[in-house]
Scaffold this motif. Structure first.
Motif, short mmCIF file in Angstrom:
data_model
loop_
_atom_site.label_atom_id
_atom_site.label_comp_id
_atom_site.label_asym_id
_atom_site.label_seq_id
_atom_site.Cartn_x
_atom_site.Cartn_y
_atom_site.Cartn_z
N GLN A 198 12.46 14.64 7.48
CA GLN A 198 11.57 14.47 6.32
C GLN A 198 12.36 14.50 5.02
OE1 GLN A 198 8.37 17.38 6.09
NE2 GLN A 198 8.60 17.46 3.87
N LEU A 199 13.23 15.50 4.87
CA LEU A 199 14.01 15.63 3.63
C LEU A 199 14.96 14.47 3.44
CD1 LEU A 199 14.79 19.46 3.73
CD2 LEU A 199 13.10 18.28 2.31
N ALA A 200 15.44 13.90 4.55
CA ALA A 200 16.37 12.78 4.45
C ALA A 200 15.73 11.57 3.80
CB ALA A 200 16.90 12.43 5.84
N TRP A 201 14.41 11.43 3.94
CA TRP A 201 13.71 10.28 3.35
C TRP A 201 13.15 10.57 1.96
CZ3 TRP A 201 14.73 5.75 5.04
CH2 TRP A 201 14.98 5.54 6.42
N ASP A 202 13.09 11.84 1.57
CA ASP A 202 12.58 12.16 0.23
C ASP A 202 13.49 11.55 -0.82
OD1 ASP A 202 10.46 13.55 1.19
OD2 ASP A 202 11.28 15.54 0.83
N ASP A 203 12.88 11.01 -1.88
CA ASP A 203 13.61 10.44 -3.02
C ASP A 203 14.55 9.32 -2.58
OD1 ASP A 203 12.35 12.19 -4.81
OD2 ASP A 203 13.81 13.75 -4.41
N THR A 204 13.99 8.37 -1.85
CA THR A 204 14.73 7.18 -1.42
C THR A 204 13.86 5.95 -1.58
OG1 THR A 204 14.01 7.38 0.89
CG2 THR A 204 16.10 8.43 0.32
N VAL A 205 14.53 4.79 -1.68
CA VAL A 205 13.86 3.49 -1.62
C VAL A 205 14.53 2.70 -0.50
CG1 VAL A 205 13.23 1.39 -2.85
CG2 VAL A 205 13.38 3.56 -4.10
N LEU A 206 13.72 2.27 0.47
CA LEU A 206 14.23 1.58 1.66
C LEU A 206 13.90 0.09 1.57
CD1 LEU A 206 15.48 1.75 4.56
CD2 LEU A 206 13.12 1.98 5.38
N GLY A 211 4.93 11.20 -3.97
CA GLY A 211 4.42 9.84 -4.12
C GLY A 211 5.12 8.91 -3.17
N GLY A 212 4.43 7.86 -2.81
CA GLY A 212 5.03 6.86 -1.93
C GLY A 212 4.37 5.51 -2.15
N GLY A 213 5.06 4.46 -1.76
CA GLY A 213 4.48 3.14 -1.93
C GLY A 213 5.26 2.06 -1.21
N VAL A 214 4.61 0.92 -1.07
CA VAL A 214 5.21 -0.26 -0.47
C VAL A 214 5.09 -1.41 -1.46
CG1 VAL A 214 5.08 -1.95 1.41
CG2 VAL A 214 4.65 0.47 1.87
N MET A 215 6.16 -2.16 -1.60
CA MET A 215 6.19 -3.38 -2.41
C MET A 215 6.50 -4.55 -1.48
SD MET A 215 9.00 -4.26 -5.39
CE MET A 215 9.01 -5.81 -6.29
N LEU A 216 5.68 -5.59 -1.56
CA LEU A 216 5.93 -6.84 -0.82
C LEU A 216 6.21 -7.96 -1.82
CD1 LEU A 216 3.13 -6.99 1.94
CD2 LEU A 216 5.52 -6.26 2.21
N GLN A 217 7.17 -8.80 -1.51
CA GLN A 217 7.46 -9.99 -2.31
C GLN A 217 7.78 -11.15 -1.39
OE1 GLN A 217 10.60 -9.20 -5.23
NE2 GLN A 217 9.05 -9.23 -6.82
N SER A 258 8.16 -13.99 8.54
CA SER A 258 7.32 -14.55 7.49
C SER A 258 8.02 -14.75 6.15
CB SER A 258 6.08 -13.66 7.28
OG SER A 258 6.44 -12.31 7.12
N GLY A 259 9.33 -14.56 6.07
CA GLY A 259 10.03 -14.81 4.82
C GLY A 259 9.61 -13.90 3.68
N ILE A 260 9.26 -12.66 4.01
CA ILE A 260 8.79 -11.71 3.01
C ILE A 260 9.74 -10.51 2.99
CG2 ILE A 260 6.94 -10.07 2.44
CD1 ILE A 260 4.99 -12.15 3.65
N ARG A 261 10.07 -10.07 1.80
CA ARG A 261 10.92 -8.90 1.64
C ARG A 261 10.10 -7.78 1.03
NH1 ARG A 261 14.38 -11.80 -3.23
NH2 ARG A 261 12.67 -11.87 -4.75
N GLY A 262 10.65 -6.58 1.03
CA GLY A 262 9.88 -5.48 0.48
C GLY A 262 10.70 -4.22 0.31
N ARG A 263 10.04 -3.18 -0.17
CA ARG A 263 10.63 -1.87 -0.38
C ARG A 263 9.60 -0.81 0.00
NH1 ARG A 263 13.94 -5.22 -1.15
NH2 ARG A 263 15.56 -5.36 -2.74
N VAL A 264 10.10 0.28 0.57
CA VAL A 264 9.28 1.49 0.77
C VAL A 264 9.90 2.59 -0.06
CG1 VAL A 264 8.35 3.17 2.39
CG2 VAL A 264 8.70 0.81 3.13
#
Length: 327
Positions: A6-14, A186-192, A21-27
């Protein structure tokens, strides 16, 4: 998931890509970053929510751009929430963290504490600013405040200014995990969608006031791929976005396993401010000693406070300005 994982993923952007589908993103997962941003000030809850949303957007957008220096978001309105400002400083070298800072300016007496946070911004704009460092021309793009959330404003910015279909799904709030002090997560997903050639598919925008949206840009097979990915993103639950029990990699498999998700190296993110005494002195260097005298407090010093991190500076007025001994 174990505490260590859990701590390893805190404060990261993946970063990730959907190969089918030719779509990129970030978590994004922000834990300590949001806590440090918000603890610098005693904001009302609705201002905290706006700052948290803006910080998440900044982390996602900043990591998606190959930055030499800084990305800034500014949300300015004529309502009680007058300004939300964030900065994202790109990593100085491979393996180093990116840094985020944020603050808000608001009219405490005019705030409606029972209202939805976004409604307190009023009419205004969201600005995206890129400073790529010395020798590079800064970039500024603007989009009106519309759509019901800061995420919707950011989606409109990418549709209008970049013609890149973009979606955000964010969640944030106070976490009350067993055995830990209540703190912000906080957390989120971005699709582009990958940039397309041939212009915008729709003749007019379907958004508020005729603005373009992500759904207006694509056509044909690309539109079908984009719509499918968005339907999958719409199934995400708030606790899946925030974590902490669902790792970002697991989240991508849950949402997009049929789309062939492929991940890249995660980017660590930290709270960080660029203020310094030297920068305060440089700001004061345009003033004369007469001007500096007007800024001098009763105790004989010129004071300055950083709006982002709360750092307090006290400087000898004789050393300031273009006439100062150290000027």
């Amino acid at each position: 998931m174990t505490l260590g994982a859990q701590l390893a993923w805190d404060d990261t952007v993946l970063p990730f890509q959907l190969d089918q589908s030719g779509i990129r993103g970030r978590v994004a997962r922000l834990d300590g970053v949001l806590e440090q941003v918000l603890k610098q000030h005693d904001y009302p809850p609705l201002i905290e929510a706006l700052v948290a949303e803006a910080a998440l957007l900044t982390a996602l957008i900043g990591q998606a751009i190959k930055l030499r220096w800084k990305l800034s978001l500014q949300i300015r309105g004529n309502g009680p929430a007058r300004l939300i400002a964030t900065d994202y400083y790109g990593p100085q070298a491979d393996g180093e963290p990116a840094r985020i800072r944020a603050y808000a300016s608001y009219d405490a007496e005019a705030l409606d504490l029972t209202a939805q946070p976004f409604s307190q911004i009023g009419a205004g704009y969201l600005a995206v600013m890129l400073d790529q460092g010395e020798g590079m021309v800064p970039y500024q793009g603007f989009t009106p405040i519309a759509g019901g959330s800061l995420s919707a404003c950011a989606e409109t910015y990418f549709a209008q200014s970049e013609q890149i279909p973009t979606r955000f799904s964010l969640s944030f709030g106070q976490s009350t995990e067993p055995g830990r002090v209540s703190h912000w997560r906080g957390g989120g997903v971005m699709l582009q969608h990958m940039p397309q050639t041939g212009g915008v598919a729709a003749e007019g925008g379907s958004g508020e006031g005729g603005l373009l949206t992500h759904a207006d840009i694509l056509s044909g097979e690309a539109s079908e791929d984009w719509n499918r990915a968005n339907l999958l993103l719409d199934t995400v639950e708030e606790m899946e976005l925030i974590g902490p029990t669902v790792a970002p990699t697991e989240l991508l498999v849950r949402l997009f396993h049929e789309e062939g998700p492929r991940v890249f190296d995660a980017q660590p993110v930290r709270f960080g401010c660029s203020c310094s005494e030297d920068k305060v002195r440089n700001t004061m260097s345009i003033y004369s000693q007469k001007d500096i005298a007007k800024m001098t407090a009763a105790h004989g010093m010129v004071t300055a406070d950083c709006q982002f991190c709360g750092a307090h500076y006290e400087l000898d007025p004789k050393t300031l300005g273009f006439e100062g001994k150290n000027g």
